[in-house]
Write a protein that holds these residues in place. Structure first.
Motif, PDB file in Angstrom:
ATOM      1  N   HIS A 155     145.278   7.805 -38.544  1.00 11.84           N
ATOM      2  CA  HIS A 155     143.931   7.242 -38.519  1.00 11.84           C
ATOM      3  C   HIS A 155     143.461   6.925 -39.939  1.00 11.84           C
ATOM      4  O   HIS A 155     143.350   5.769 -40.311  1.00 11.84           O
ATOM      5  CB  HIS A 155     142.965   8.209 -37.818  1.00 11.84           C
ATOM      6  CG  HIS A 155     141.581   7.668 -37.663  1.00 11.84           C
ATOM      7  ND1 HIS A 155     140.478   8.488 -37.688  1.00 11.84           N
ATOM      8  CD2 HIS A 155     141.117   6.402 -37.503  1.00 11.84           C
ATOM      9  CE1 HIS A 155     139.396   7.741 -37.526  1.00 11.84           C
ATOM     10  NE2 HIS A 155     139.756   6.483 -37.405  1.00 11.84           N
ATOM     11  N   GLN A 156     143.228   7.956 -40.743  1.00 14.61           N
ATOM     12  CA  GLN A 156     142.738   7.714 -42.104  1.00 14.61           C
ATOM     13  C   GLN A 156     143.510   8.543 -43.134  1.00 14.61           C
ATOM     14  O   GLN A 156     142.944   9.014 -44.116  1.00 14.61           O
ATOM     15  CB  GLN A 156     141.243   8.011 -42.196  1.00 14.61           C
ATOM     16  CG  GLN A 156     140.398   7.005 -41.415  1.00 14.61           C
ATOM     17  CD  GLN A 156     138.905   7.221 -41.602  1.00 14.61           C
ATOM     18  OE1 GLN A 156     138.453   8.009 -42.416  1.00 14.61           O
ATOM     19  NE2 GLN A 156     138.115   6.498 -40.839  1.00 14.61           N
ATOM     20  N   THR A 181     144.488  11.468 -43.491  1.00 12.42           N
ATOM     21  CA  THR A 181     144.203  12.876 -43.794  1.00 12.42           C
ATOM     22  C   THR A 181     145.506  13.675 -43.718  1.00 12.42           C
ATOM     23  O   THR A 181     146.306  13.476 -42.803  1.00 12.42           O
ATOM     24  CB  THR A 181     143.198  13.433 -42.754  1.00 12.42           C
ATOM     25  OG1 THR A 181     141.971  12.741 -42.909  1.00 12.42           O
ATOM     26  CG2 THR A 181     142.983  14.935 -42.931  1.00 12.42           C
ATOM     27  N   CYS A 236     144.175  16.726 -35.810  1.00 15.13           N
ATOM     28  CA  CYS A 236     143.696  16.368 -37.150  1.00 15.13           C
ATOM     29  C   CYS A 236     142.270  16.915 -37.330  1.00 15.13           C
ATOM     30  O   CYS A 236     141.399  16.675 -36.489  1.00 15.13           O
ATOM     31  CB  CYS A 236     143.705  14.854 -37.327  1.00 15.13           C
ATOM     32  SG  CYS A 236     143.048  14.352 -38.939  1.00 15.13           S
ATOM     33  N   CYS A 248     147.725  11.754 -41.178  1.00 14.43           N
ATOM     34  CA  CYS A 248     147.190  11.238 -39.919  1.00 14.43           C
ATOM     35  C   CYS A 248     147.244   9.710 -39.898  1.00 14.43           C
ATOM     36  O   CYS A 248     146.885   9.063 -40.888  1.00 14.43           O
ATOM     37  CB  CYS A 248     145.747  11.714 -39.774  1.00 14.43           C
ATOM     38  SG  CYS A 248     144.958  11.163 -38.264  1.00 14.43           S
ATOM     39  N   LYS A 295     139.947  16.016 -39.233  1.00 16.21           N
ATOM     40  CA  LYS A 295     138.870  15.114 -39.660  1.00 16.21           C
ATOM     41  C   LYS A 295     138.099  14.507 -38.486  1.00 16.21           C
ATOM     42  O   LYS A 295     136.878  14.539 -38.458  1.00 16.21           O
ATOM     43  CB  LYS A 295     139.422  14.014 -40.562  1.00 16.21           C
ATOM     44  CG  LYS A 295     138.323  13.279 -41.297  1.00 16.21           C
ATOM     45  CD  LYS A 295     138.802  12.688 -42.580  1.00 16.21           C
ATOM     46  CE  LYS A 295     137.628  12.120 -43.372  1.00 16.21           C
ATOM     47  NZ  LYS A 295     138.077  11.314 -44.498  1.00 16.21           N
ATOM     48  N   HIS A 296     138.818  13.907 -37.539  1.00  9.69           N
ATOM     49  CA  HIS A 296     138.126  13.315 -36.388  1.00  9.69           C
ATOM     50  C   HIS A 296     138.741  13.769 -35.064  1.00  9.69           C
ATOM     51  O   HIS A 296     138.559  13.127 -34.030  1.00  9.69           O
ATOM     52  CB  HIS A 296     138.156  11.783 -36.461  1.00  9.69           C
ATOM     53  CG  HIS A 296     137.686  11.229 -37.764  1.00  9.69           C
ATOM     54  ND1 HIS A 296     138.554  10.760 -38.725  1.00  9.69           N
ATOM     55  CD2 HIS A 296     136.448  11.093 -38.285  1.00  9.69           C
ATOM     56  CE1 HIS A 296     137.876  10.353 -39.787  1.00  9.69           C
ATOM     57  NE2 HIS A 296     136.595  10.537 -39.562  1.00  9.69           N
ATOM     58  N   GLN A 297     139.537  14.807 -35.132  1.00  9.65           N
ATOM     59  CA  GLN A 297     140.084  15.472 -33.935  1.00  9.65           C
ATOM     60  C   GLN A 297     141.031  14.605 -33.097  1.00  9.65           C
ATOM     61  O   GLN A 297     141.068  14.746 -31.867  1.00  9.65           O
ATOM     62  CB  GLN A 297     138.947  16.016 -33.048  1.00  9.65           C
ATOM     63  CG  GLN A 297     138.380  17.337 -33.545  1.00  9.65           C
ATOM     64  CD  GLN A 297     137.584  17.193 -34.825  1.00  9.65           C
ATOM     65  OE1 GLN A 297     136.706  16.349 -34.878  1.00  9.65           O
ATOM     66  NE2 GLN A 297     137.903  17.975 -35.847  1.00  9.65           N
ATOM     67  N   TRP A 298     141.756  13.716 -33.709  1.00  8.16           N
ATOM     68  CA  TRP A 298     142.832  13.079 -32.947  1.00  8.16           C
ATOM     69  C   TRP A 298     143.870  14.173 -32.652  1.00  8.16           C
ATOM     70  O   TRP A 298     144.186  15.000 -33.529  1.00  8.16           O
ATOM     71  CB  TRP A 298     143.498  11.965 -33.744  1.00  8.16           C
ATOM     72  CG  TRP A 298     142.693  10.697 -33.827  1.00  8.16           C
ATOM     73  CD1 TRP A 298     141.349  10.568 -33.711  1.00  8.16           C
ATOM     74  CD2 TRP A 298     143.211   9.385 -34.073  1.00  8.16           C
ATOM     75  NE1 TRP A 298     140.980   9.249 -33.864  1.00  8.16           N
ATOM     76  CE2 TRP A 298     142.101   8.509 -34.084  1.00  8.16           C
ATOM     77  CE3 TRP A 298     144.480   8.862 -34.288  1.00  8.16           C
ATOM     78  CZ2 TRP A 298     142.234   7.141 -34.297  1.00  8.16           C
ATOM     79  CZ3 TRP A 298     144.623   7.502 -34.508  1.00  8.16           C
ATOM     80  CH2 TRP A 298     143.508   6.648 -34.505  1.00  8.16           C
TER      81      TRP A 298
HETATM   82  S1  FES Z   1     141.790  10.995 -40.200  1.00 10.37           S
HETATM   83 FE1  FES Z   1     142.775  12.108 -38.641  1.00 10.37          FE
HETATM   84  S2  FES Z   1     141.550  11.780 -36.921  1.00 10.37           S
HETATM   85 FE2  FES Z   1     140.603  10.589 -38.459  1.00 10.37          FE
END
Ligand code: FES
Length: 209
Positions: free
Chosen positions: A154-155, A157, A171, A152, A173-176
């Motif tokens: 974002h972070q 994942t 994703c 991802c 983890k934070h639903q992107w």
């Molecule tokens: S790590 Fe994927 S949305 Fe935050």
């Protein structure tokens, strides 16, 4: 952004808008990579784990190599000290970012064999796991295709195959949410999937990283 910052933006919008304007203006003469490296250092100094997990991939995306990131962290030793550096490296190891693996640290990008072209279904998404430590999603349209990192933006994942629903990848983890036909983020986030350059060689699809 943290829940605390979101709260402050709502509770004290003028002050927080001024604060973010200050941060933006303060770095306006720096290139994105330098700004990201400084952000990584400040997250380590304040031991903000979520921020570090967010700014590490951003630094890589802005062109910083893992070696440069480690240099920046080690150069900040006088202010960080060994304990914070070890704290940060523990988080980096926990994130399991492929670029930080020791065997990949100083290696040049090279072509990786992914899958036979006949096994990549036209108009659909193909998942390939554990290709030299990476998983990828492939979207084929006719004779062209896009190869995406499963990590991802974002972070970092590792988005699992199960997160795919039709042409949407979410994703866990934070639903992107990402549209696999374009790689664009279409929900909850603001950055696209990382795409690898690809080519066909003797009936096999290869990707460069
Ligand atoms: S790590 Fe994927 S949305 Fe935050």
């Amino acid at each position: 952004m943290s829940d605390a910052l979101n709260y402050l933006i709502k509770a004290r919008p003028e002050a927080m808008t001024a604060y973010f304007s200050f941060l933006k203006d303060a770095g306006k003469h720096l290139d994105p990579k330098t700004r990201s490296l400084i952000s990584v250092i400040t997250k380590i100094h304040s031991q903000t784990e979520r921020g570090l997990r967010q700014y590490l991939p951003r630094a890589i995306r802005d062109g910083a190599s893992p070696a440069e990131i480690l240099d920046a962290i080690l150069m900040a030793f006088p202010t960080l000290g060994l304990a914070k550096i070890v704290w940060a490296v523990d988080i980096i190891l926990d994130m399991d970012i492929p670029e930080f693996r020791l065997e990949a640290m100083d290696s040049e990008p090279r072509w990786h064999d992914l899958v036979g072209w006949d096994d990549v279904i036209d108009g659909d998404v193909t998942y390939v796991d554990d290709c030299d430590g990476r998983n990828v999603f492939i979207y084929r349209s006719g004779e062209t295709c896009k190869v995406y990192d499963s990590r991802c933006p974002h972070q970092v994942t590792d988005i699992p195959h199960l997160a795919l629903s039709g042409k949407k990848l979410t994703c866990p983890k934070h639903q992107w949410v990402f549209d696999v036909t374009t790689g664009e983020c279409v929900g909850n986030g603001d950055r696209p999937l990382r795409q690898f350059q690809s080519r066909l060689r003797e009936g096999r699809l290869e990707a460069l990283w």
